[in-house]
Structures are given as C-alpha cells and as structure tokens.
Scaffold this active site. Structure first.
Site, PDB file in Angstrom:
ATOM      1  CD  GLN A 103     -25.060  37.080 -31.988  1.00 56.00           C
ATOM      2  OE1 GLN A 103     -25.041  37.612 -33.180  1.00 56.00           O
ATOM      3  NE2 GLN A 103     -25.219  36.070 -31.816  1.00 56.00           N
ATOM      4  CG  ASP A 106     -34.741  38.397 -25.682  1.00 58.49           C
ATOM      5  OD1 ASP A 106     -34.341  38.118 -24.763  1.00 58.49           O
ATOM      6  OD2 ASP A 106     -35.097  37.542 -26.898  1.00 58.49           O
ATOM      7  CG  HIS A 121     -26.096  42.782 -30.623  1.00 61.12           C
ATOM      8  ND1 HIS A 121     -26.251  41.670 -31.401  1.00 61.12           N
ATOM      9  CD2 HIS A 121     -24.369  42.843 -30.802  1.00 61.12           C
ATOM     10  CE1 HIS A 121     -25.201  41.158 -32.115  1.00 61.12           C
ATOM     11  NE2 HIS A 121     -24.304  42.060 -31.754  1.00 61.12           N
ATOM     12  CB  CYS A 132     -27.710  64.621 -21.913  1.00 61.21           C
ATOM     13  SG  CYS A 132     -28.983  63.595 -21.152  1.00 61.21           S
ATOM     14  CB  CYS A 152     -31.586  67.073 -21.784  1.00 58.14           C
ATOM     15  SG  CYS A 152     -31.473  65.857 -23.066  1.00 58.14           S
ATOM     16  N   GLY A 189     -28.550  29.022 -31.379  1.00 60.35           N
ATOM     17  CA  GLY A 189     -29.570  30.016 -32.216  1.00 60.35           C
ATOM     18  C   GLY A 189     -29.112  31.275 -32.804  1.00 60.35           C
ATOM     19  CB  THR A 190     -26.476  33.084 -33.320  1.00 62.29           C
ATOM     20  OG1 THR A 190     -25.943  34.123 -34.021  1.00 62.29           O
ATOM     21  CG2 THR A 190     -25.013  32.046 -33.071  1.00 62.29           C
ATOM     22  CG  ASN A 215     -29.178  27.424 -35.992  1.00 62.82           C
ATOM     23  OD1 ASN A 215     -30.354  27.348 -36.414  1.00 62.82           O
ATOM     24  ND2 ASN A 215     -28.322  28.507 -35.566  1.00 62.82           N
TER      25      ASN A 215
END
Ligand code: APR
Length: 327
Positions: A103, A106, A121, A132, A152, A189-190, A215
């Site tokens: 997710q 970085d 993500h 555009c 553009c 780690g989520t 975690n």
C-alpha cells in the site's frame, strides 16, 4: 506461544511453502523514518489523511494537498530501505511464486530490489495530468506549486489512489490472485482499515493460506490470523528469513556456489552468521550489514558495506543467489 516460537513456526511454514504473498503498509517504512498515516507523527498541520487524500480535497484546495505531498516527498527522499524491505527483496528469489502487495507509495520496496510487486496505491514519485491523463515521473523536491503537465501544461496531481477512487484493475486482479493462491501470507505493518487492501488477508485465509501478521501494535487482523507477531518489522522480518533452513539440494548448491565464487566463508564462533566478500548489490548490503549488526549486538556498529551474510555452518542460509533455492 512466545515470539521466538512464533518466528520458528513462520520459518518452518516458509521452508515448506511454494507460493508466498506479502502485504505491506506504512509500518514497514516506519523503520526507515517515514511517518505512518495513522500514527501521531503522520498528522500534518492537524489534518487527518482522510481529509487530504481525496479527489474532493484536491478539487477544493490543490495547493494544500500538494503542500502535504511536498512534506511527505521531502521526508521520503531522504530515507533508505531498511532490513525488512531488503529481506522481502531477497525473499522473492527464494520461492517458486512470490508476490508483494504494498500500500506504500514511497518506492522503498523497489529501491531495495523488489521486482515482483503491485504498488496498489500508486507512486509518490509520479504525477498524473488532470486534463490529458499523462503519467510521468517527477522527483522534484519540493515540487513547484502548481505543478504543470509537460505535455499540455495543465495541473498535475499525485499518481496516487485516493479515498473514493478505484485501484488499477490489473494490479488488483494480480494481487487478489496472489492472495488466493499462496501457501503463506505475511501482513506487515498495516492497520488493516483501508479497503480493498484489507480484504487480501481474509481472501488468503479463506483460501487456506497460513496468514501471519507482523505489527508493532494489535490490529483488526490480530484476532483472526493464524499467528500474530508483535514487534518492529525491521527486526522480525529479517529474523524469519535469516534462519530459513536449507534442504539437501540447497546445501549442495551452497557448497558449490561457495567454491565457485571464491567466497570467504567465515563462521562466527557463537552464531550462524557467515560473512563473505562484496555482494555488489546495494539491497543485499543493507540487509547484510544490519543483520550482521543484529547477529552480533556487541559489535561496534554494522558491518562494512561490502560484506554480506551467506551460509551458516548448520545449513541455515541468507543468500540472495537464485541458485540457492530451498529444497
Ligand atoms: N513495525 C511494524 N509495524 C509498525 C511499525 C513498525 N516499526 N510502526 C508502526 N507500525 C504499524 C502501526 O501500528 C499500524 O498498525 O503499522 C501500521 C500503520 O498503519 P497506517 O498508518 O494506518 O498505514 P497503512 O495501514 O499502510 O494505511 C493504509 O491508508 O492513508 C491510506 O493510502 C494510505 O496506503 C495507506 C492506507
């Protein structure tokens, strides 16, 4: 079960696994110094992420949203992958099938060497034109506001999936397939509160995978997964990897590889770390130097950059070469 027992259990499961899928979140990059989203350090000017990472927020005040991303870009630009990122990059070479769903935007997984991954993500180092639709890399820090499309000239936005937006269907499909067809899934780690990413673990579990959470804190997964290991990602993830046990085929390959590549195998007196010559691979160097530091807590800092850990006297291995497959 103690944490050590838990880590042993995960090692055993990984040793027997053919297909491994990993889901990571901001917690894995926290050990590189990147603020998480829902931790106290993730608040920027007292805004919650849900107030900034939306198309509505960007339509209302694109400058504010870009200022927030400039803050995150500036922090991330100065950070390096940590041993957990490096361990996962290493892991992709060990299994018949491996997929990393992150997710995180970085880019630290790719910087560590991961190639089999879906950045579901998006990517903080890419921008997308609001007119555009052109997507391009942009590494300016800070990015001049308002940033303009090189094709553009219209306003660009971060190439990131915001709340209320859909994931790329190809990446979603690939991730769902990986979740539903793995033997072991690691969730690292989520907070597990953002969908659809939060569904991958239940998908895996329902399909029969052994699902492990790593975690620092309890999450909604903690009670439902097969095993929950509490602690820092950069400590636990490499520990799981370091002691993957080689089968006979792997041990033979290790011995052959050792001779062929003129590795100076030097077993530590007390442990199973073995240090050899220059890996020439920055991701491995990051992993090795920190693992070596962990292995030898009394040692003055990590090992020199050119060293890495290979094969242990008892057949435990931490070696990135594809020849050294488990089995
Ligand atoms: N090691 C392991 N876990 C950690 C560490 C660490 N060193 N530090 C923090 N954590 C844990 C926290 O306890 C928390 O459970 O990592 C988790 C981070 O949670 P969030 O900040 O909610 O990040 P994440 O789950 O990745 O957020 C998901 O939300 O804002 C959106 O799109 C954004 O991708 C993000 C998504």
């Amino acid at each position: 079960m103690t944490r050590e027992d838990g880590i042993d259990e995960v090692r055993a499961r990984l040793s027997n696994a053919r297909a491994v899928t990993v889901l990571t979140g901001a917690g894995i990059s926290a050990d590189s110094g990147v603020p998480t989203f829902r931790g106290a350090d993730g608040l920027w000017r007292n805004f919650r992420v849900e107030e900034l990472a939306t198309p509505e927020a960007f339509a209302r005040d694109s400058r504010l949203v870009w200022e927030w991303y400039n803050w995150r870009r500036e922090i991330i630009a100065a950070k390096l992958p940590n041993p957990a990122h490096a361990a996962l990059a290493d892991m992709e070479r060990r299994f018949d099938r491996f997929w990393l769903i992150t997710q995180n935007v970085d880019g630290l997984h790719r910087q560590a060497g991961s190639t089999k991954l879906s950045e579901i993500h998006g990517d903080i180092w890419k921008v997308r034109c609001t007119a555009c639709g052109r997507v391009e890399e942009n590494r300016e820090v800070p990015i001049p506001i308002p940033p303009a499309c090189s094709a553009c000239g219209k306003l660009v936005r971060p190439h990131i999936v915001w709340f209320g937006e859909s994931l790329d269907p190809v990446e979603f499909g690939r991730s769902q397939e990986a979740a539903q067809s793995c033997d072991v899934m690691l969730i690292i780690g989520t907070s597990g509160v953002v969908y659809p990413a939060a569904m991958f673990a239940p998908f895996a579990q329902t399909a029969g995978a052994f699902v492990v959470e790593i975690n620092r804190d309890p999450t909604p997964y903690t009670e439902i997964v097969a095993l929950s290991l509490q602690g820092r990602a950069s400590e636990i993830v490499p520990q799981q990897l370091l002691k993957l046990r080689l089968g006979e085929r792997g041990r033979d390959a290790a011995q052959r590889g050792g001779a062929r590549t003129e590795l100076r195998v030097a077993a530590e007196d007390d442990g199973d770390a073995v240090i050899v010559g220059d890996s020439g691979d920055p991701a491995q160097d990051v992993l090795a130097s920190t693992l070596a530091g962990m292995q030898r807590p009394g040692a003055p800092g990590a090992l020199a950059k050119s060293e890495r850990i290979l094969v242990a006297p008892d057949g435990l291995v931490c070696d990135p070469r594809p020849a050294l497959r488990l089995g």
